[in-house]
Design a protein around this motif. Structure first.
Motif, PDB file in Angstrom:
ATOM      1  N   THR A 125       0.843  -1.187   0.000  1.00 35.10           N
ATOM      2  CA  THR A 125       0.000   0.000   0.000  1.00 35.10           C
ATOM      3  C   THR A 125       0.879   1.236   0.000  1.00 35.10           C
ATOM      4  O   THR A 125       1.794   1.357   0.789  1.00 35.10           O
ATOM      5  CB  THR A 125      -0.898   0.027   1.239  1.00 35.10           C
ATOM      6  OG1 THR A 125      -1.731  -1.112   1.191  1.00 35.10           O
ATOM      7  CG2 THR A 125      -1.761   1.269   1.261  1.00 35.10           C
ATOM      8  N   GLU A 127       0.864   5.739  -1.027  1.00 31.23           N
ATOM      9  CA  GLU A 127       0.001   6.896  -1.164  1.00 31.23           C
ATOM     10  C   GLU A 127       0.478   7.722  -2.348  1.00 31.23           C
ATOM     11  O   GLU A 127       1.595   8.203  -2.374  1.00 31.23           O
ATOM     12  CB  GLU A 127       0.053   7.743   0.115  1.00 31.23           C
ATOM     13  CG  GLU A 127      -0.994   8.834   0.124  1.00 31.23           C
ATOM     14  CD  GLU A 127      -1.022   9.534   1.467  1.00 31.23           C
ATOM     15  OE1 GLU A 127      -0.421  10.617   1.556  1.00 31.23           O
ATOM     16  OE2 GLU A 127      -1.637   9.018   2.398  1.00 31.23           O
ATOM     17  N   VAL A 132      -4.930   6.637  -1.056  1.00 25.78           N
ATOM     18  CA  VAL A 132      -4.363   5.345  -0.732  1.00 25.78           C
ATOM     19  C   VAL A 132      -4.895   4.317  -1.718  1.00 25.78           C
ATOM     20  O   VAL A 132      -6.092   4.080  -1.786  1.00 25.78           O
ATOM     21  CB  VAL A 132      -4.715   4.938   0.713  1.00 25.78           C
ATOM     22  CG1 VAL A 132      -4.165   3.563   1.016  1.00 25.78           C
ATOM     23  CG2 VAL A 132      -4.159   5.965   1.682  1.00 25.78           C
ATOM     24  N   THR A 134      -3.835   0.402  -3.889  1.00 28.12           N
ATOM     25  CA  THR A 134      -2.982  -0.776  -3.855  1.00 28.12           C
ATOM     26  C   THR A 134      -2.174  -0.799  -5.129  1.00 28.12           C
ATOM     27  O   THR A 134      -2.722  -0.877  -6.217  1.00 28.12           O
ATOM     28  CB  THR A 134      -3.823  -2.048  -3.719  1.00 28.12           C
ATOM     29  OG1 THR A 134      -4.601  -1.940  -2.532  1.00 28.12           O
ATOM     30  CG2 THR A 134      -2.937  -3.268  -3.635  1.00 28.12           C
ATOM     31  N   TRP A 693      -4.588  -5.860   1.847  1.00 28.25           N
ATOM     32  CA  TRP A 693      -5.153  -4.943   2.830  1.00 28.25           C
ATOM     33  C   TRP A 693      -4.498  -5.039   4.208  1.00 28.25           C
ATOM     34  O   TRP A 693      -4.938  -4.388   5.151  1.00 28.25           O
ATOM     35  CB  TRP A 693      -6.656  -5.214   2.987  1.00 28.25           C
ATOM     36  CG  TRP A 693      -6.977  -6.664   3.235  1.00 28.25           C
ATOM     37  CD1 TRP A 693      -7.241  -7.617   2.303  1.00 28.25           C
ATOM     38  CD2 TRP A 693      -7.035  -7.315   4.512  1.00 28.25           C
ATOM     39  NE1 TRP A 693      -7.464  -8.833   2.901  1.00 28.25           N
ATOM     40  CE2 TRP A 693      -7.359  -8.680   4.265  1.00 28.25           C
ATOM     41  CE3 TRP A 693      -6.859  -6.890   5.834  1.00 28.25           C
ATOM     42  CZ2 TRP A 693      -7.488  -9.611   5.297  1.00 28.25           C
ATOM     43  CZ3 TRP A 693      -6.994  -7.819   6.859  1.00 28.25           C
ATOM     44  CH2 TRP A 693      -7.303  -9.161   6.586  1.00 28.25           C
ATOM     45  N   THR A 743      -0.772  -2.734   9.929  1.00 33.92           N
ATOM     46  CA  THR A 743      -1.578  -1.748   9.219  1.00 33.92           C
ATOM     47  C   THR A 743      -2.680  -2.460   8.438  1.00 33.92           C
ATOM     48  O   THR A 743      -2.403  -3.384   7.669  1.00 33.92           O
ATOM     49  CB  THR A 743      -0.712  -0.918   8.254  1.00 33.92           C
ATOM     50  OG1 THR A 743       0.353  -0.297   8.984  1.00 33.92           O
ATOM     51  CG2 THR A 743      -1.543   0.169   7.584  1.00 33.92           C
ATOM     52  N   ARG A 745      -5.789  -1.894   5.732  1.00 31.44           N
ATOM     53  CA  ARG A 745      -6.428  -1.006   4.770  1.00 31.44           C
ATOM     54  C   ARG A 745      -7.885  -1.429   4.642  1.00 31.44           C
ATOM     55  O   ARG A 745      -8.202  -2.448   4.036  1.00 31.44           O
ATOM     56  CB  ARG A 745      -5.716  -1.070   3.420  1.00 31.44           C
ATOM     57  CG  ARG A 745      -6.281  -0.106   2.386  1.00 31.44           C
ATOM     58  CD  ARG A 745      -5.434  -0.101   1.123  1.00 31.44           C
ATOM     59  NE  ARG A 745      -5.363  -1.423   0.534  1.00 31.44           N
ATOM     60  CZ  ARG A 745      -6.259  -1.931  -0.312  1.00 31.44           C
ATOM     61  NH1 ARG A 745      -7.319  -1.211  -0.636  1.00 31.44           N
ATOM     62  NH2 ARG A 745      -6.110  -3.140  -0.817  1.00 31.44           N
ATOM     63  N   LYS A 748     -10.051   1.837  -0.021  1.00 31.91           N
ATOM     64  CA  LYS A 748      -9.006   2.533  -0.767  1.00 31.91           C
ATOM     65  C   LYS A 748      -8.578   3.838  -0.127  1.00 31.91           C
ATOM     66  O   LYS A 748      -7.541   4.402  -0.483  1.00 31.91           O
ATOM     67  CB  LYS A 748      -9.479   2.799  -2.201  1.00 31.91           C
ATOM     68  CG  LYS A 748      -9.625   1.529  -3.029  1.00 31.91           C
ATOM     69  CD  LYS A 748     -10.057   1.842  -4.449  1.00 31.91           C
ATOM     70  CE  LYS A 748     -10.156   0.568  -5.268  1.00 31.91           C
ATOM     71  NZ  LYS A 748     -10.590   0.834  -6.664  1.00 31.91           N
ATOM     72  N   SER A 751      -7.167   3.631   6.359  1.00 28.64           N
ATOM     73  CA  SER A 751      -6.250   2.654   6.950  1.00 28.64           C
ATOM     74  C   SER A 751      -6.154   2.890   8.450  1.00 28.64           C
ATOM     75  O   SER A 751      -6.267   4.033   8.916  1.00 28.64           O
ATOM     76  CB  SER A 751      -4.850   2.770   6.338  1.00 28.64           C
ATOM     77  OG  SER A 751      -4.857   2.442   4.970  1.00 28.64           O
TER      78      SER A 751
END
Length: 861
Positions: A125, A127, A132, A134, A693, A743, A745, A748, A751
């Motif tokens: 993931t 940015e 955010v 994938t 995720w 983390t 997710r 999208k 998170s």
């Protein structure tokens, strides 16, 4: 102390004004271009949301740009007319590159990309322009030949925080509750800012300095556990190189981050840049206001030797038996920072750069210390010669402090050819001024007894000049050489006035000039034979230290001390590529721990008449031989980097805590060169992304330790007779450091992150340090179609981060507990300006020794 609301209002006006000025200055560089729009679709003519579209100008890279499609697959941006290569990338789609001529404004229609049958993306993931998604991403932790790099951009927990918050999440690094930074259990860490020692971190500002550098201005942190000969030899635990942001994207780019939190915490910071043709400008600035509360509890039981043999104790003023002390220290801090600079390309092979930085913080505090004593006082009464007294003492300290630091850097980089022959010259001028004042009022059983006024002023001036030269020798070898000059001037002026006629006070009226000069030369050769790579280096450092100490006590003569050292520091780095992304690393280096100037001033400061720090002008450097063997595996879903290490330190500096008079309750702390210190263990860092995720990053440090050293000191016993006592630092054991980040997710744009750490206890003959743990939480959501991010975090959810220590000696046992920062939470909002395409610097020849990526900050001397 000013009204808190008034302070926050003042700060907000100043910070907003600063941000608007910076934004206006950067926007002034913006250029009008033709509006271009379009849509990205798949083979079924369905829109592809959040696809990355990069326009690379074939004739002039500075005219390139990039954009992200919205939820309907649409995009628009401003471009200059010309021929472009258009690269389109999106999750579960094959990368597509087409050429197109942009003649003018308008819609260029639909660009189609093909879906993959089975996704080959690794699910990391990242940015991109604030949204955010994938996609293929750089891992937050990267292993290179002579360093490891941590990228804090994916660290939600430290959003809106400071350098100290970021360091708590860096693998191989630990931060204690008082702000002390350590690596692999050792606190002798050398800090660099952009590859140089920096006035931004001051000379004795500690955690205040760490908190004055915003997390949002940090691009990455380089963790150098075993530096090569190219780096300065200071820092036996290693080097932490803090790289501040300098955007490499074309056009105007920037972001503004505002934070609110509790304990009251506000901050506003802007990062702005502009790049066009041969010019790159950047401006970063902002400020903040924070409050903090520190708790300290200490309980001391005194061993009243031979007591109560009354005949031998006649005339003794008192005999301490027990003491309980607790304190609360509240501080109120404001900090502002500004950095600006540019890079100008004189030609394709030569560039100059100029950077200026200023940082200031100021504040005040109030510490209340409650002390409950029990001691026997000799009365002379034959029927009852000893009376047990239990006085209550209240110590009220009101402090003010301020710090102002400047730094200016100028550099010249020249490439002689395209084969990697380079010369880099730089000069850095730095100045740091610090003031710490305290008004102290002490009362016993409600009656004022002591009033002290302390004034401490220090100034540090630094000049750093260096030259680095790189010469490729064939396809697989390279020779590096360089020179560095460091000149540091530190002055300390201390003043103490007291109404108590305390005999300790007079020694604290003093002036000290501390000057050190280092000349360093290094040569380094690296090459590769098949899968085997090696790097051999040697560094020579010539050091000169002069100390002029003048005490206002007429009975204390001035001290002029000169020390000269000439030391060689070799380094050896070996690597073997077992297979692709599968590498063995072996290295050795010799390091030096130079005493801090603060430690060598005989009486540097006075803030407490019962706990006194005494410098040692005869303190000498400690030397460390460091060995490592590591294994690095990189796969699509995971990386793992186990490292076995061993460090052997001689003349190790230890803190001697003692009482010069057993009839008094005054403790001295003094640094001494005592014995050896051995550390060995396993430092394991890993990342694992089991699903698109879900991400995991962790570190495990399992280490053993063995210390030697016995200190002797003179003390007066309860009869007033001089005695020699001993404090044993011998000890061995095993301890741990654990950290785990997870983390999730959720979609999208949203998170969440959980982060926990554990620090095991350590024990020697004279000290038992208990374990400590904490859990943090963070959440982040992108908003405004990717132009904004809102983040929330809680530091130390269960309020468990505290330091508990037991100290033992022949004449006392002491337990203490300290909580430097209680549980905190904050919310931050980030707004991003237009994000241009990242333009990489011209690539040098591939590094034949490792998988490291060269950049303009690697290998500072």
């Amino acid at each position: 102390m000013k009204n808190k609301t008034e302070i926050v209002n003042i700060f907000t006006r100043k910070a907003l004004g600063l941000t608007f000025v910076l934004s206006a200055a950067a926007l002034a560089f913006a250029q009008d271009k033709a509006g271009v729009s379009g849509i990205i679709v798949n083979k079924k003519n369905q829109p592809v949301p959040y696809a990355s579209v990069t326009f690379s100008n074939k004739a002039n890279k500075s005219l390139s740009d990039a954009v992200l499609t919205d939820e309907k697959g649409l995009y628009q941006l401003q471009l200059a007319p010309g021929e472009y290569d258009i690269t389109v990338e999106a999750i579960d789609y094959k990368k597509s590159v087409i050429s197109k001529n942009i003649a003018g404004p308008g819609n260029i229609g639909a660009l189609s990309i093909e879906a993959e049958g089975t996704s080959t993306l690794n699910g990391k993931t990242t940015e991109l322009q604030g949204v955010v998604i994938t996609a293929t991403a750089t891992k937050p932790y990267k292993v290179e030949l002579d360093k490891k790099t941590y990228d804090p951009s994916q660290d939600i927990v430290s959003k809106g925080g400071s350098l100290q918050d970021v360091l708590t999440n860096v693998p191989s690094v630990s931060v204690d509750t008082d702000g002390t930074v350590s690596m692999r259990g050792s606190t002798n860490v050398k800090f660099l800012i952009n590859g140089k020692p920096s006035s931004l971190l001051g000379i004795d500002d500690g955690a205040n300095a760490l908190q004055s550098i915003p997390a949002d201005q940090i691009e990455r942190i380089e963790v150098i556990t075993n530096p090569s000969s190219k780096f300065e030899a200071s820092g036996t635990s290693g080097i932490l190189n803090i790289i501040l942001k300098k955007s490499k994207k074309v056009g105007f780019n920037g972001s503004v981050v505002g934070t609110l939190g509790y304990f009251p915490r506000t901050s506003l910071n802007a990062n702005l840049s502009w790049r066009k043709n041969n010019w790159t400008w950047f401006v970063n600035g902002g400020g903040g206001y924070t409050e903090n509360k520190t708790k300290n509890n200490a309980e001391t039981t005194y061993h009243t030797l031979n007591f109560p043999k009354i005949d031998s104790l006649k005339g003794t003023p008192n005999v301490p038996v027990h003491q309980y002390q607790n304190s609360i220290n509240k501080t109120y801090n404001k900090n502002y920072n500004l950095s600006a600079g540019f890079v100008y390309d004189l030609s394709e092979k030569t560039s100059i750069n100029l950077t200026g930085l200023v940082r200031t913080f100021e504040g005040d505090g109030n510490e209340l210390v409650n002390t409950y004593d029990s001691f026997y006082k000799y009365t002379g009464n034959s029927s009852n010669p000893w009376s047990l007294l239990n006085p209550y003492t209240l110590r009220d300290s009101k402090t003010t402090f301020n710090n102002l630091a400047f730094q200016g850097d100028v550099g010249l980089d020249h490439k002689f050819d395209d084969n990697g022959q380079n010369l880099s010259l730089s000069l850095s001028l730095q100045r740091n001024r610090s003031n710490n004042n305290a008004d102290i009022l002490e009362s016993v059983d409600g009656i004022a007894s002591v009033q002290d006024i302390t004034r401490r002023h220090s100034v540090s001036k630094t000049i750093i000049g260096k030259a680095d030269y790189e010469l490729p020798l064939g396809e697989k070898s390279k020779l590096e050489a360089g020179y560095r000059l460091d000149v540091n001037d530190n002055t300390y002026d201390n003043l103490v006035n007291s109404t108590s006629n305390n005999p300790l006070i007079s020694n604290y009226n003093n002036n000290t000039d501390y000057r050190e000069m280092f000349n360093a030369f290094y040569v380094q050769f690296r090459s590769k034979i098949g899968n085997f790579g090696y790097q051999l280096g040697l560094r020579d450092e010539v050091s000169n230290v002069k100390i002029n100490y003048i005490n206002q006590n007429p009975e204390t003569p001035p001290i002029n001390k000169t020390k000269n050292y000439n030391n060689l520091f070799p380094s050896v780095f070996l690597s073997y590529d077992v297979s692709k992304n599968n590498q063995i690393l072996v290295n050795y280096s010799r390091r030096i721990d130079r005493p801090r100037s603060f430690f060598m001033v005989p009486f540097p400061n006075y803030t407490n008449n019962q706990n006194i720090f005494e410098g040692n002008i005869d303190l000498n450097p400690s030397y460390v031989d460091s060995y490592e063997i590591g294994y690095n595996i990189t796969r699509k879903k995971f990386t793992i980097n186990p490292t076995l290490y061993y460090r052997h330190a001689t003349d190790d500096t230890k803190m001697l805590v003692y009482r010069p008079d057993e009839r008094e309750r005054v403790f001295y702390t003094k640094p001494e060169n005592l014995g050896n210190d051995d550390r060995y263990g396993l430092d394991l860092n890993f990342t694992y992304d089991p699903f698109a995720w879900f991400k995991i990053m962790g570190s495990v440090d399992l280490f053993g330790y063995k210390t030697t050293g016995i200190a002797s000191y003179s003390t007066k016993d309860v009869d007033g007779i001089n005695q020699t006592r001993y404090l044993d630092f011998t000890g061995s054991g095993f301890s741990t450091r654990l950290r785990l980040n997870t983390t999730f997710r959720l979609d999208k744009t949203l998170s969440v992150q959980l982060q926990g750490f554990y620090r095991g206890g350590q024990k020697t003959a004279s000290q038992d340090r208990k374990d400590m743990y904490a859990l943090n939480f963070g959440a982040s959501k992108t908003i405004w179609k990717g132009d904004g991010t809102i983040s929330f975090n809680i530091q130390d959810i269960f309020n468990t981060r505290g330091m508990e220590v037991y100290n033992y000696s022949d004449d006392y046992t002491r337990s203490s507990f300290m909580q430097w920062q209680p549980r905190q939470f904050s919310i931050s909002l980030t707004y991003r300006f237009k994000q241009g395409e990242k333009i990489e610097q011209p690539k040098r020849k591939k590094d034949i020794n490792s998988n490291e990526n060269k950049d303009d900050q690697q290998g500072p001397m």
